[in-house]
Design an enzyme around this catalytic site. Structure first.
Site, mmCIF file in Angstrom:
data_model
loop_
_atom_site.group_PDB
_atom_site.id
_atom_site.type_symbol
_atom_site.label_atom_id
_atom_site.label_comp_id
_atom_site.label_asym_id
_atom_site.label_seq_id
_atom_site.Cartn_x
_atom_site.Cartn_y
_atom_site.Cartn_z
ATOM 1 N N GLY A 266 27.801 -30.071 -29.524
ATOM 2 C CA GLY A 266 28.758 -28.924 -29.152
ATOM 3 C C GLY A 266 29.553 -28.500 -28.134
ATOM 4 N N HIS B 116 25.694 -25.667 -17.307
ATOM 5 C CA HIS B 116 26.671 -24.752 -17.115
ATOM 6 C C HIS B 116 27.055 -22.976 -15.979
ATOM 7 C CE1 HIS B 116 30.247 -23.395 -19.164
ATOM 8 N NE2 HIS B 116 30.012 -22.294 -19.650
HETATM 9 C C1 GAR Z 1 29.381 -27.647 -12.293
HETATM 10 O O1 GAR Z 1 28.875 -25.473 -11.917
HETATM 11 C C2 GAR Z 1 28.640 -26.926 -13.824
HETATM 12 O O2 GAR Z 1 27.535 -26.303 -14.030
HETATM 13 C C3 GAR Z 1 29.965 -27.526 -13.999
HETATM 14 O O3 GAR Z 1 30.908 -27.781 -13.800
HETATM 15 C C4 GAR Z 1 30.537 -28.040 -12.533
HETATM 16 C C5 GAR Z 1 30.083 -29.543 -11.667
HETATM 17 O O4 GAR Z 1 29.449 -29.325 -10.266
HETATM 18 N N1 GAR Z 1 30.145 -27.664 -16.028
HETATM 19 C C6 GAR Z 1 30.451 -27.326 -16.945
HETATM 20 O O5 GAR Z 1 31.806 -26.212 -16.784
HETATM 21 C C7 GAR Z 1 30.628 -28.150 -17.939
HETATM 22 N N2 GAR Z 1 30.856 -26.800 -19.495
HETATM 23 P P1 GAR Z 1 28.995 -30.783 -9.764
HETATM 24 O O6 GAR Z 1 30.261 -31.752 -10.160
HETATM 25 O O7 GAR Z 1 29.659 -30.295 -8.180
HETATM 26 O O8 GAR Z 1 28.113 -30.829 -9.423
#
Ligand code: GAR
Length: 191
Positions: free
Chosen positions: A142, A108
């Protein structure tokens, strides 16, 4: 250690894992990559790397319970030791988590428990915090909750936009995800 990686979009964190495995720097087997919708770059880049892929399209199911059951079955087919949510933007059921003995890893782009949800970077900027970061944690059912494994801080700089800040966070996040998987893999097969 066999992993299945779940993505909803670009999959740049996933790419860091693929690169580390291919470079011989990370001793895990990426058994498959799955997505919750068709047409993700994350699935495309996995297929290009020769990794099995699957899609369990959220919109193709009558309700969340049916989708969860289908996702569980699709992931179980690859018998992973750990399932990784790498930008997988869906909440899974407690039954899904149980099916994998709680071994459901999430990343995250904020310092949890602050700023959970789909807009962790935007929400941190809107609040006005000066330091944010990223978190790798065992996920429960969650929204970005569950025991924290690793965190690293990233400063918010004057002039940052959501995009520039998220990109700087992702640089750290990719490293943290790869190193966390490395530690888990070492603990999984201690030889
Ligand atoms: C990442 O920064 C991940 O932490 C976030 O989505 C992005 C995906 O990037 N996830 C969340 O926000 C979960 N709540 P990517 O597809 O380039 O790996």
């Amino acid at each position: 250690m066999r992993i299945v990686v779940l993505v909803s979009g670009t999959g740049s964190n996933l790419q860091a894992v693929i690169d580390a495995v291919q470079a011989g720097e990370l001793d895990v087997e990426i058994a498959a990559v799955g997505a919750d919708r068709p047409g993700t770059f994350g699935v495309d880049r996995s297929a290009a790397a020769g990794i099995p892929t699957f899609v369990v399209d959220f919109k193709a199911y009558a309700d969340r319970a049916e989708w969860n059951a289908a996702l569980t079955e699709a992931v179980q087919a690859y018998q992973p030791d750990v399932v990784v949510s790498s930008g997988f933007m869906r909440i899974v059921s407690p039954e899904f988590i149980d099916a994998f003995d709680g071994k459901y890893l999430n990343t995250h782009p904020a310092l949890l428990p602050s700023f959970p949800g789909a807009h962790g970077v935007r929400d941190a900027m809107a609040y006005g915090v000066k330091v944010t970061g990223c978190t790798v944690h065992w996920a429960d059912a969650g929204v970005d909750t569950g025991p924290i494994i690793a965190q690293e801080a990233v400063a918010i700089e004057d002039g940052d936009t959501e995009e520039t800040l998220h990109e700087r966070i992702k640089v750290v996040e990719r490293r943290l995800l790869v190193s966390t998987l490395g530690s888990l893999a070492a603990a999984h097969s201690p030889n």
